[in-house]
Enzyme design. Structure first.
Site, PDB file in Angstrom:
ATOM      1  N   HIS A  96       0.838  -1.198   0.000  1.00  6.61           N
ATOM      2  CA  HIS A  96       0.000   0.000   0.000  1.00  6.61           C
ATOM      3  C   HIS A  96       0.874   1.249   0.000  1.00  6.61           C
ATOM      4  O   HIS A  96       1.751   1.396   0.840  1.00  6.61           O
ATOM      5  CB  HIS A  96      -0.906  -0.023   1.232  1.00  6.61           C
ATOM      6  CG  HIS A  96      -1.803   1.151   1.334  1.00  6.61           C
ATOM      7  ND1 HIS A  96      -2.074   1.749   2.532  1.00  6.61           N
ATOM      8  CD2 HIS A  96      -2.483   1.843   0.398  1.00  6.61           C
ATOM      9  CE1 HIS A  96      -2.898   2.774   2.328  1.00  6.61           C
ATOM     10  NE2 HIS A  96      -3.151   2.848   1.042  1.00  6.61           N
ATOM     11  N   ASP A 139       6.555   5.669 -21.271  1.00  5.55           N
ATOM     12  CA  ASP A 139       6.489   5.515 -22.729  1.00  5.55           C
ATOM     13  C   ASP A 139       7.866   5.176 -23.284  1.00  5.55           C
ATOM     14  O   ASP A 139       8.837   5.033 -22.530  1.00  5.55           O
ATOM     15  CB  ASP A 139       5.882   6.761 -23.381  1.00  5.55           C
ATOM     16  CG  ASP A 139       6.694   8.037 -23.184  1.00  5.55           C
ATOM     17  OD1 ASP A 139       7.917   7.965 -22.934  1.00  5.55           O
ATOM     18  OD2 ASP A 139       6.096   9.127 -23.286  1.00  5.55           O
ATOM     19  N   ASP A 191      -4.875   3.683  -5.062  1.00  9.47           N
ATOM     20  CA  ASP A 191      -5.103   4.246  -3.740  1.00  9.47           C
ATOM     21  C   ASP A 191      -5.954   5.518  -3.781  1.00  9.47           C
ATOM     22  O   ASP A 191      -5.503   6.604  -3.391  1.00  9.47           O
ATOM     23  CB  ASP A 191      -3.772   4.513  -3.039  1.00  9.47           C
ATOM     24  CG  ASP A 191      -3.937   4.765  -1.554  1.00  9.47           C
ATOM     25  OD1 ASP A 191      -4.998   4.411  -0.995  1.00  9.47           O
ATOM     26  OD2 ASP A 191      -3.011   5.311  -0.948  1.00  9.47           O
ATOM     27  N   MET A 216       2.279  13.156 -16.755  1.00  9.24           N
ATOM     28  CA  MET A 216       3.272  14.222 -16.877  1.00  9.24           C
ATOM     29  C   MET A 216       2.653  15.376 -17.663  1.00  9.24           C
ATOM     30  O   MET A 216       2.269  15.196 -18.819  1.00  9.24           O
ATOM     31  CB  MET A 216       4.512  13.703 -17.596  1.00  9.24           C
ATOM     32  CG  MET A 216       5.645  14.701 -17.676  1.00  9.24           C
ATOM     33  SD  MET A 216       7.041  14.097 -18.666  1.00  9.24           S
ATOM     34  CE  MET A 216       7.623  12.743 -17.665  1.00  9.24           C
ATOM     35  N   TYR A 222       9.750  13.083 -12.739  1.00  9.84           N
ATOM     36  CA  TYR A 222      11.015  12.339 -12.692  1.00  9.84           C
ATOM     37  C   TYR A 222      11.478  12.134 -11.244  1.00  9.84           C
ATOM     38  O   TYR A 222      11.944  11.055 -10.882  1.00  9.84           O
ATOM     39  CB  TYR A 222      12.109  13.057 -13.480  1.00  9.84           C
ATOM     40  CG  TYR A 222      11.918  13.082 -14.982  1.00  9.84           C
ATOM     41  CD1 TYR A 222      11.202  12.097 -15.645  1.00  9.84           C
ATOM     42  CD2 TYR A 222      12.475  14.098 -15.748  1.00  9.84           C
ATOM     43  CE1 TYR A 222      11.039  12.127 -17.024  1.00  9.84           C
ATOM     44  CE2 TYR A 222      12.325  14.129 -17.130  1.00  9.84           C
ATOM     45  CZ  TYR A 222      11.602  13.147 -17.755  1.00  9.84           C
ATOM     46  OH  TYR A 222      11.450  13.160 -19.118  1.00  9.84           O
ATOM     47  N   TYR A 244       3.809  12.317 -24.253  1.00  8.53           N
ATOM     48  CA  TYR A 244       3.310  12.409 -22.881  1.00  8.53           C
ATOM     49  C   TYR A 244       2.527  11.152 -22.501  1.00  8.53           C
ATOM     50  O   TYR A 244       1.476  11.213 -21.877  1.00  8.53           O
ATOM     51  CB  TYR A 244       2.453  13.667 -22.688  1.00  8.53           C
ATOM     52  CG  TYR A 244       3.261  14.934 -22.798  1.00  8.53           C
ATOM     53  CD1 TYR A 244       3.968  15.407 -21.706  1.00  8.53           C
ATOM     54  CD2 TYR A 244       3.325  15.644 -23.998  1.00  8.53           C
ATOM     55  CE1 TYR A 244       4.711  16.577 -21.799  1.00  8.53           C
ATOM     56  CE2 TYR A 244       4.069  16.810 -24.096  1.00  8.53           C
ATOM     57  CZ  TYR A 244       4.764  17.265 -23.001  1.00  8.53           C
ATOM     58  OH  TYR A 244       5.502  18.409 -23.094  1.00  8.53           O
ATOM     59  N   ASN A 276       3.203   8.835 -20.301  1.00  9.01           N
ATOM     60  CA  ASN A 276       3.651   8.276 -19.020  1.00  9.01           C
ATOM     61  C   ASN A 276       2.518   8.304 -17.995  1.00  9.01           C
ATOM     62  O   ASN A 276       1.697   9.211 -17.987  1.00  9.01           O
ATOM     63  CB  ASN A 276       4.839   9.078 -18.486  1.00  9.01           C
ATOM     64  CG  ASN A 276       5.937   9.157 -19.519  1.00  9.01           C
ATOM     65  OD1 ASN A 276       6.464   8.149 -19.947  1.00  9.01           O
ATOM     66  ND2 ASN A 276       6.260  10.368 -19.943  1.00  9.01           N
TER      67      ASN A 276
END
Length: 151
Positions: free
Chosen positions: A22, A30, A69, A80, A122, A140, A142
């Protein structure tokens, strides 16, 4: 092979997803994501390559077995955000994001994706439990997910 589990989920992926606790973070990167570099900087140093799959395909494959969560994390699912330069050029919202939202809403209709600045994304990745680098070629592409509790 296992019944009811996508064939794109390898044994290594299933083990890592199961081992996560958890609050642990999963990053699905990507094809351009600096996965190798960032994995070396992470606490756990785990990188799994999945070059033949896009992020949406992988996320869709794990969404029924990987709880997000949404109850306890401020940012359970993140993308991102566009850079200032791309926003200044009038870059539209990346098409991949609509796919990610659709998958997220299948299981969590009230949840949404949170935009995180590129360099903050990052930095947060350096604390991730695992990075899965895909072959996603859309800009984009990710996605960062925080594992929730199995209920």
């Amino acid at each position: 092979m296992l019944n009811g589990i996508s064939k794109i989920l390898t044994g290594d992926m299933l083990k890592v997803l199961c081992d996560m606790g958890h609050g642990d973070v999963l990053v699905i990167g990507d094809a351009n994501f600096p996965g190798e570099t960032l994995a070396k900087s992470t606490t756990y140093g785990k990188l799994i390559r999945c070059p033949g799959i896009d992020v949406a395909g992988l996320y869709d494959a794990i969404c029924d077995i990987f709880p997000i969560d949404v109850d306890y994390s401020e940012v359970p699912a993140a993308i991102m955000q566009l850079t200032e330069a791309d926003m200044a050029k009038g870059e539209p919202e990346p098409e991949a994001w609509a796919d990610y939202r659709k998958i997220l809403h299948k299981r969590y209709p009230d949840a949404d994706l949170v935009n995180i600045d590129r360099f903050e994304f990052y930095e947060k990745t350096k604390k991730a439990y695992v990075i899965i680098q895909t072959g996603e070629e859309r800009k984009y592409g990710n996605l960062m997910l925080v594992k929730g509790c199995v209920m």
